[in-house]
Design a protein around this motif. Structure first.
Motif, PDB file in Angstrom:
ATOM      1  N   SER A 374      47.191  26.131  47.726  1.00 46.29           N
ATOM      2  CA  SER A 374      45.979  26.766  47.209  1.00 46.29           C
ATOM      3  C   SER A 374      46.275  28.173  46.708  1.00 46.29           C
ATOM      4  N   GLU A 375      47.095  28.914  47.462  1.00 45.52           N
ATOM      5  CA  GLU A 375      47.464  30.268  47.038  1.00 45.52           C
ATOM      6  C   GLU A 375      48.219  30.250  45.714  1.00 45.52           C
ATOM      7  N   THR A 376      49.206  29.341  45.608  1.00 46.78           N
ATOM      8  CA  THR A 376      49.979  29.242  44.372  1.00 46.78           C
ATOM      9  C   THR A 376      49.091  28.851  43.195  1.00 46.78           C
ATOM     10  N   GLN A 377      48.179  27.897  43.407  1.00 52.94           N
ATOM     11  CA  GLN A 377      47.291  27.453  42.340  1.00 52.94           C
ATOM     12  C   GLN A 377      46.319  28.556  41.931  1.00 52.94           C
ATOM     13  N   PHE A 378      45.829  29.327  42.914  1.00 54.66           N
ATOM     14  CA  PHE A 378      44.885  30.400  42.625  1.00 54.66           C
ATOM     15  C   PHE A 378      45.548  31.479  41.772  1.00 54.66           C
ATOM     16  N   ASN A 385      44.250  33.234  33.091  1.00 59.06           N
ATOM     17  CA  ASN A 385      42.893  33.617  32.674  1.00 59.06           C
ATOM     18  C   ASN A 385      41.932  32.422  32.661  1.00 59.06           C
ATOM     19  N   ARG A 386      42.081  31.524  33.617  1.00 62.06           N
ATOM     20  CA  ARG A 386      41.204  30.354  33.741  1.00 62.06           C
ATOM     21  C   ARG A 386      40.181  30.648  34.830  1.00 62.06           C
ATOM     22  N   PHE A 387      39.224  31.507  34.488  1.00 64.01           N
ATOM     23  CA  PHE A 387      38.282  32.032  35.473  1.00 64.01           C
ATOM     24  C   PHE A 387      37.404  30.931  36.063  1.00 64.01           C
ATOM     25  N   SER A 388      36.884  30.048  35.224  1.00 68.54           N
ATOM     26  CA  SER A 388      35.974  29.008  35.713  1.00 68.54           C
ATOM     27  C   SER A 388      36.671  28.073  36.701  1.00 68.54           C
ATOM     28  N   GLU A 389      37.960  27.753  36.458  1.00 67.96           N
ATOM     29  CA  GLU A 389      38.696  26.896  37.382  1.00 67.96           C
ATOM     30  C   GLU A 389      39.003  27.625  38.684  1.00 67.96           C
ATOM     31  N   ALA A 390      39.278  28.939  38.607  1.00 69.89           N
ATOM     32  CA  ALA A 390      39.489  29.714  39.824  1.00 69.89           C
ATOM     33  C   ALA A 390      38.209  29.757  40.662  1.00 69.89           C
ATOM     34  N   LYS A 391      37.086  29.889  39.994  1.00 72.53           N
ATOM     35  CA  LYS A 391      35.802  29.881  40.695  1.00 72.53           C
ATOM     36  C   LYS A 391      35.542  28.517  41.334  1.00 72.53           C
ATOM     37  N   ALA A 392      35.893  27.458  40.639  1.00 71.62           N
ATOM     38  CA  ALA A 392      35.733  26.116  41.201  1.00 71.62           C
ATOM     39  C   ALA A 392      36.628  25.917  42.416  1.00 71.62           C
ATOM     40  N   GLY A 399      32.974  27.259  49.466  1.00 72.56           N
ATOM     41  CA  GLY A 399      31.605  27.282  48.983  1.00 72.56           C
ATOM     42  C   GLY A 399      31.189  28.620  48.414  1.00 72.56           C
ATOM     43  N   MET A 400      32.132  29.345  47.792  1.00 73.81           N
ATOM     44  CA  MET A 400      31.851  30.675  47.229  1.00 73.81           C
ATOM     45  C   MET A 400      31.291  31.613  48.288  1.00 73.81           C
ATOM     46  N   GLN A 401      31.767  31.444  49.517  1.00 75.20           N
ATOM     47  CA  GLN A 401      31.315  32.309  50.606  1.00 75.20           C
ATOM     48  C   GLN A 401      32.484  33.183  51.044  1.00 75.20           C
ATOM     49  N   LEU A 402      32.277  34.482  51.034  1.00 76.41           N
ATOM     50  CA  LEU A 402      33.323  35.427  51.425  1.00 76.41           C
ATOM     51  C   LEU A 402      33.372  35.510  52.945  1.00 76.41           C
ATOM     52  N   SER A 403      34.504  35.167  53.498  1.00 73.42           N
ATOM     53  CA  SER A 403      34.698  35.211  54.947  1.00 73.42           C
ATOM     54  C   SER A 403      36.072  35.783  55.245  1.00 73.42           C
ATOM     55  N   VAL A 404      36.312  36.065  56.515  1.00 74.13           N
ATOM     56  CA  VAL A 404      37.625  36.585  56.914  1.00 74.13           C
ATOM     57  C   VAL A 404      38.706  35.550  56.627  1.00 74.13           C
ATOM     58  N   GLY A 405      38.398  34.265  56.842  1.00 75.23           N
ATOM     59  CA  GLY A 405      39.386  33.220  56.588  1.00 75.23           C
ATOM     60  C   GLY A 405      39.791  33.151  55.129  1.00 75.23           C
ATOM     61  N   ILE A 406      38.812  33.154  54.211  1.00 73.64           N
ATOM     62  CA  ILE A 406      39.129  33.121  52.780  1.00 73.64           C
ATOM     63  C   ILE A 406      39.879  34.375  52.371  1.00 73.64           C
ATOM     64  N   ALA A 407      39.476  35.518  52.927  1.00 72.07           N
ATOM     65  CA  ALA A 407      40.133  36.778  52.571  1.00 72.07           C
ATOM     66  C   ALA A 407      41.597  36.774  52.990  1.00 72.07           C
ATOM     67  N   GLU A 408      41.897  36.280  54.190  1.00 77.31           N
ATOM     68  CA  GLU A 408      43.264  36.334  54.701  1.00 77.31           C
ATOM     69  C   GLU A 408      44.131  35.205  54.168  1.00 77.31           C
ATOM     70  N   ARG A 438      37.643  41.058  41.062  1.00 79.21           N
ATOM     71  CA  ARG A 438      36.437  41.845  41.342  1.00 79.21           C
ATOM     72  C   ARG A 438      35.175  41.028  41.057  1.00 79.21           C
ATOM     73  N   GLU A 439      35.176  40.347  39.931  1.00 82.35           N
ATOM     74  CA  GLU A 439      34.000  39.561  39.563  1.00 82.35           C
ATOM     75  C   GLU A 439      33.769  38.429  40.558  1.00 82.35           C
ATOM     76  N   LEU A 440      34.849  37.781  40.988  1.00 80.20           N
ATOM     77  CA  LEU A 440      34.705  36.697  41.965  1.00 80.20           C
ATOM     78  C   LEU A 440      34.200  37.213  43.308  1.00 80.20           C
ATOM     79  N   ILE A 441      34.719  38.355  43.744  1.00 80.55           N
ATOM     80  CA  ILE A 441      34.290  38.916  45.032  1.00 80.55           C
ATOM     81  C   ILE A 441      32.816  39.292  44.985  1.00 80.55           C
ATOM     82  N   GLU A 442      32.367  39.838  43.873  1.00 77.56           N
ATOM     83  CA  GLU A 442      30.959  40.221  43.763  1.00 77.56           C
ATOM     84  C   GLU A 442      30.047  38.995  43.720  1.00 77.56           C
ATOM     85  N   GLU A 443      30.528  37.887  43.132  1.00 79.43           N
ATOM     86  CA  GLU A 443      29.702  36.689  43.059  1.00 79.43           C
ATOM     87  C   GLU A 443      29.655  35.925  44.379  1.00 79.43           C
TER      88      GLU A 443
END
Length: 607
Positions: A374-378, A385-392, A399-408, A438-443
């Protein structure tokens, strides 16, 4: 179609070139075996002795005295072990005739066992040995040959005897002397060798190479020294147990086990085979063999499950399967010496794979915890510059939820790879990746987050909170942005300074905020060299503030030395992951609601 074919050809050609490089390197390793083996042995021994030399130098011993004394003691111990093995081995060979009758009786008893395939096989082996003995005896009785007399000078005969006697010994003695000399000069020049190696790599990757060299050195030194301590304790207990059981030459088997346990998996059982065989030969019952086998088994279980995890931990960073495969590979390439060097050499490749893209395949295949897909793909999606796929991808993982697990597990490894040049790119590419982050973190949403509305009057000064200071670059600010959002979910207000602010301006801004808690955020590996100095300078300007340091690029296994150094120099609290930082700040800083409620109660009582 033609465009696709043209685009695929360079990729295929690049893979072929990599395979060709690999073949050339392996061929060079096999061809230069006689040159490389003494050099690698000297490097490993210098890694083993370097911590002791450094300790003596910290005790104000001159470098030459420290190096020569440690090398002399170390090789004296090696010589003592070799002498012990030789003397005990000769004593065992000379004492074997005493057990001949018992061996014959035991062999006869085994052959007289119940009929079956095993008994038939033993009978056939006995008949074969008897026939071979008769053939050897018949060939030994031959008519005497005519003696030829040749007159030679006395000087020539003496020289020939000396030459024939010294030839088998000169090679090992010369290699041993060469290893000793190499170890001495490597320990004396270890700092200069490090600087020259860094210059050889180049100035563009000095920070990454510096951290990689530190981790390789500390990991190998820790592994070799820890393994030596474990093997020594194991050998002492084994020797005592074999002596109490009554196995002859217990000291020989203890020393042999101390040496052979450096061989992964097979070394112990090679050393256990001979005492087990000897226990069967010297005893008339099965008590001694059973006790010997139980002694080896209990010591191995105790060492593997309790001693080694405590002393060594995961010091090599390799999976068990990788250790076995590497042992087979290096044994095939360099023989028995390769088996001894397999684990240290493969551990170096695993560390290099974490810091340099060319060795990334080693880390993926051999590491105990390889980088996630997942890290390599991200990183790949953000780089292209494939923003929509990174968001997916974020949607699928959390689930587009910022948590300690996703952050680490995703955001922090991505920043670490980019800032430490593991995925090199231009500054424009890096800026584009950070803009998308930045845009992903804010969303992303944070569970339990609440809007921190200012409850005080505009004229009322803002309550003191937490200030997050990016230490050096844009990546430091993005980590700080993640921490700000995670703290906001706990009701803790915080101010994030811009990474473009100069150091003097940062200090002035902190004085304006009058914050009692300051977190320095550092993602680059080279930050470990200077972040302690900035923490100390902030502490001098703001003596009432508690300075916290977040070093996000230090690996867990190599962080202890930097933690001690920075704590000692600045007196700061240090965190190595986002979860520790958020929980640590939350335990110190009161939430905004509690602070406002306390102020309201104080105002009511005053009225």
């Amino acid at each position: 179609m033609p465009n696709n074919l043209v685009a695929e050809k360079p990729v295929e050609l690049g893979r072929l070139i990599q395979v060709a490089y690999l073949v050339v390197i392996l061929t060079a390793f096999a061809w230069a075996k006689e040159l490389l083996l003494p050099l690698i042995l000297a490097i490993l021994i210098s890694f083993l002795l370097a911590p002791v030399v450094s300790r003596l130098e910290r005790w104000r011993f001159p470098r030459a005295v420290a190096v020569l004394s440690v090398v002399a003691i170390g090789f004296a111990l090696i010589g003592a072990l070799c002498s012990t093995l030789s003397l005990e081995g000769l004593d065992l060979v000379n004492s074997l005739p005493k057990y001949r009758d018992n061996i014959d009786a035991r062999w006869a008893a085994i052959q007289q066992g119940p009929p079956g395939p095993l008994n038939l096989a033993l009978s056939n082996v006995n008949a074969l040995i008897t026939d071979l003995g008769k053939v050897t005896a018949s060939r030994g009785v031959q008519p005497p040959e005519v003696t030829k007399v040749q007159i030679v000078s006395g000087a020539d005969s003496v020289l020939a005897i000396v030459k024939n006697s010294l030839t088998p010994v000169a090679g090992p003695i010369g290699e041993f002397a060469l290893v000793v000399v190499l170890v001495v000069f490597m320990l004396l020049e270890r700092n200069r060798l490090r600087v020259r190696f860094l210059r050889l790599i180049g100035h563009s990757r000095v920070a990454t190479t510096n951290l990689a060299v530190d981790e390789v050195g500390s990991k190998l030194s820790r592994f070799l020294l820890g393994q030596l301590l474990v093997n020594t304790g194991y050998a002492l207990l084994l020797g005592l147990g074999l002596f109490l059981i009554g196995i002859p030459n217990a000291l020989l088997w203890a020393v042999l086990t101390l040496i052979l346990r450096f061989l992964p998996y097979v070394g112990l059982w090679i050393s256990a085979f001979f005492p087990l065989l000897l226990s069967i030969a010297i005893s008339t019952s099965w008590t001694a063999p059973i006790l010997t086998l139980a002694l080896y088994g209990s010591l191995e279980v105790l060492t593997n499950n309790f001693v080694e995890p405590f002393v060594l931990g995961h010091s090599t960073g390799m999976s068990p399967l990788a250790i076995i495969v590497s042992a087979l590979f290096w044994t095939w390439l360099w023989g028995p010496i390769g088996l001894l060097l397999a684990t240290p050499l493969t551990a170096c490749l695993v560390v290099l794979g974490r810091y340099f893209p060319a060795f990334n395949i080693c880390s993926v295949l051999l590491a105990a915890e390889p980088p996630s897909s997942s890290e390599t793909q991200f990183i790949l999606l953000l780089t292209e510059n494939r923003f929509s796929e990174a968001k997916a991808l974020l949607q699928a993982l959390g689930g587009m939820q910022l948590s300690v697990g996703i952050a680490e597990e995703l955001i922090l490894p991505t920043l670490r790879a980019i800032e430490n040049d593991l995925y090199p790119g231009t500054n424009a590419t890096k800026s584009r990746i950070y803009a998308q982050l930045r845009e992903l973190i804010e969303e992303m949403t944070v569970e339990g987050s609440t809007l921190l509305e200012p409850a005080l009057e505009p004229s009322t000064p803002k309550q003191p909170g937490t200030a997050i200071v990016p230490f050096m670059g844009e990546g430091d600010e993005i980590v700080g942005r993640v921490i700000v959002r995670l703290l906001a979910a706990k009701g803790i207000d915080s101010d994030l300074l811009s990474w473009r602010t100069l150091r003097a301006e940062k200090v002035e801004r902190l004085k304006e905020l009058r914050t009692p808690w300051i977190l320095l955020s550092a993602i680059e590996s080279r930050s470990v060299l200077t972040v302690g100095g900035m923490a100390s300078s902030i502490k001098l300007e703001l003596p009432d503030a508690l300075v916290l340091v977040g070093l996000w690029s230090l690996p867990t296994e190599g962080a202890a030395r930097w933690v001690r150094k920075i704590k000692k120099s600045s007196g700061s609290v240090l965190y190595t992951n986002i979860g520790q930082a958020v929980e640590g700040i939350a335990s110190r800083v009161p939430p905004v609601g509690d602070e406002l409620q306390a102020r309201a109660e104080n105002t009511t009582q005053a009225c």
